[in-house]
Scaffold this motif. Structure first.
Motif, PDB file in Angstrom:
ATOM      1  N   PHE A  59     -77.864 -20.034-106.686  1.00  0.00           N
ATOM      2  CA  PHE A  59     -77.007 -21.071-106.198  1.00  0.00           C
ATOM      3  C   PHE A  59     -76.200 -20.541-104.737  1.00  0.00           C
ATOM      4  N   TRP A  60     -76.576 -21.216-103.822  1.00  0.00           N
ATOM      5  CA  TRP A  60     -76.005 -20.838-102.309  1.00  0.00           C
ATOM      6  C   TRP A  60     -75.128 -21.569-101.771  1.00  0.00           C
ATOM      7  N   VAL A  61     -73.885 -20.961-101.123  1.00  0.00           N
ATOM      8  CA  VAL A  61     -73.368 -21.995-100.445  1.00  0.00           C
ATOM      9  C   VAL A  61     -73.270 -21.651 -98.864  1.00  0.00           C
ATOM     10  N   ILE A  62     -72.963 -22.593 -98.078  1.00  0.00           N
ATOM     11  CA  ILE A  62     -73.026 -22.366 -96.458  1.00  0.00           C
ATOM     12  C   ILE A  62     -71.840 -22.433 -95.998  1.00  0.00           C
ATOM     13  N   GLU A  63     -71.560 -21.401 -95.176  1.00  0.00           N
ATOM     14  CA  GLU A  63     -70.267 -21.498 -94.564  1.00  0.00           C
ATOM     15  C   GLU A  63     -70.389 -21.664 -93.090  1.00  0.00           C
ATOM     16  N   GLN A  64     -69.174 -22.226 -92.207  1.00  0.00           N
ATOM     17  CA  GLN A  64     -69.478 -22.347 -90.891  1.00  0.00           C
ATOM     18  C   GLN A  64     -67.738 -21.851 -90.498  1.00  0.00           C
ATOM     19  N   GLN A  65     -67.431 -21.024 -90.071  1.00  0.00           N
ATOM     20  CA  GLN A  65     -66.135 -20.251 -89.554  1.00  0.00           C
ATOM     21  C   GLN A  65     -65.552 -20.423 -90.733  1.00  0.00           C
ATOM     22  N   GLY A  66     -65.825 -19.679 -91.896  1.00  0.00           N
ATOM     23  CA  GLY A  66     -65.010 -19.442 -93.142  1.00  0.00           C
ATOM     24  C   GLY A  66     -64.900 -20.406 -94.000  1.00  0.00           C
ATOM     25  N   LYS A  67     -65.314 -21.792 -93.624  1.00  0.00           N
ATOM     26  CA  LYS A  67     -65.267 -23.095 -94.489  1.00  0.00           C
ATOM     27  C   LYS A  67     -66.680 -23.397 -94.976  1.00  0.00           C
ATOM     28  N   LEU A  68     -66.325 -23.882 -96.103  1.00  0.00           N
ATOM     29  CA  LEU A  68     -67.760 -24.416 -96.796  1.00  0.00           C
ATOM     30  C   LEU A  68     -68.295 -25.627 -96.421  1.00  0.00           C
ATOM     31  N   VAL A  69     -69.590 -25.866 -96.116  1.00  0.00           N
ATOM     32  CA  VAL A  69     -69.884 -26.959 -95.402  1.00  0.00           C
ATOM     33  C   VAL A  69     -71.228 -27.362 -96.235  1.00  0.00           C
ATOM     34  N   GLY A  70     -71.765 -26.590 -97.109  1.00  0.00           N
ATOM     35  CA  GLY A  70     -72.766 -27.112 -97.738  1.00  0.00           C
ATOM     36  C   GLY A  70     -73.287 -26.195 -98.871  1.00  0.00           C
ATOM     37  N   LYS A  88     -79.280 -29.577-105.438  1.00  0.00           N
ATOM     38  CA  LYS A  88     -78.162 -29.626-104.883  1.00  0.00           C
ATOM     39  C   LYS A  88     -77.802 -29.122-103.595  1.00  0.00           C
ATOM     40  N   MET A  89     -79.067 -29.603-102.623  1.00  0.00           N
ATOM     41  CA  MET A  89     -79.127 -29.030-101.346  1.00  0.00           C
ATOM     42  C   MET A  89     -78.268 -30.346-100.447  1.00  0.00           C
ATOM     43  N   TYR A  90     -77.133 -29.906-100.426  1.00  0.00           N
ATOM     44  CA  TYR A  90     -76.127 -31.053 -99.652  1.00  0.00           C
ATOM     45  C   TYR A  90     -75.578 -30.272 -98.568  1.00  0.00           C
ATOM     46  N   LEU A  91     -75.436 -31.041 -97.296  1.00  0.00           N
ATOM     47  CA  LEU A  91     -74.599 -30.677 -96.147  1.00  0.00           C
ATOM     48  C   LEU A  91     -73.727 -31.496 -95.813  1.00  0.00           C
ATOM     49  N   LEU A  92     -72.413 -31.163 -95.463  1.00  0.00           N
ATOM     50  CA  LEU A  92     -71.531 -32.213 -94.904  1.00  0.00           C
ATOM     51  C   LEU A  92     -71.737 -32.675 -93.569  1.00  0.00           C
ATOM     52  N   PRO A  93     -71.203 -33.801 -93.096  1.00  0.00           N
ATOM     53  CA  PRO A  93     -71.846 -34.354 -91.783  1.00  0.00           C
ATOM     54  C   PRO A  93     -71.768 -33.414 -90.752  1.00  0.00           C
ATOM     55  N   ILE A  94     -70.785 -32.649 -90.768  1.00  0.00           N
ATOM     56  CA  ILE A  94     -70.463 -31.749 -89.585  1.00  0.00           C
ATOM     57  C   ILE A  94     -71.747 -30.603 -89.473  1.00  0.00           C
TER      58      ILE A  94
END
Length: 160
Positions: A59-70, A88-94
């Motif tokens: 299970f992976w998470v995606i961070e952008q500038q220290g904030k989880l976004v996916g 569970k492959m989901y990305l926030l709009p940003i």
């Protein structure tokens, strides 16, 4: 697995990510009018250790500038020979519209191949048009046997 894409960091999930990852998935599902089912289809997000890690998945998470976004995950599946299911492959709009989804799918496939799996299965809902387009443009073929109540599409891809 730890890699970067533009200013995104893709890394393994940790228990500290549990609430935020669940909230991301809930928010994306709500955005598309798909029900969040923490006691059923989405129980695996709450119980990542049992659903993924203990089963030989990731299970992976995606961070952008220290904030989880996916998020993105997979686990072994009995659907086919040496098969996994991507979930569970989901990305926030940003995080959308930057090629991250395609990169993430490629990284999943590469990792899955390196681990000796040969088939990848993905269930999704038609309302998730960007996901459907990504899977179809990435060589996934429509199949039958949808198991999740909120999904109406299933795809399979045989990896080299």
């Amino acid at each position: 697995m730890r890699t970067c894409y533009q200013d995104f960091l893709i890394r393994p999930w940790t228990p500290e990510d549990r609430e935020t990852a669940a909230t991301i998935i809930q928010n994306v599902l709500t955005e598309y009018g798909v029900p969040w089912l923490p006691g059923e289809t989405d129980k695996d997000v709450i119980e990542v250790e049992a659903a993924y890690l203990d089963q030989g998945g990731e299970f992976w998470v995606i961070e952008q500038q220290g904030k989880l976004v996916g998020t993105a995950a997979y686990y072994p599946s009995k659907r086919g020979k040496k098969a996994v299911e991507i979930r569970k492959m989901y990305l926030l709009p940003i995080a959308r519209g930057k090629g991250l989804g395609k990169y993430l799918l490629q990284q999943l496939e590469q990792t899955i191949t390196q681990r000796g799996f040969q088939e990848v299965w993905i269930e999704t809902a038609s309302v998730l048009k960007q996901a459907v387009q990504l899977y179809e443009s990435s060589g996934y073929q429509a199949a039958t046997g949808v198991e999740a109540a909120r999904c109406d599409r299933i795809y399979v891809k045989v990896l080299c």
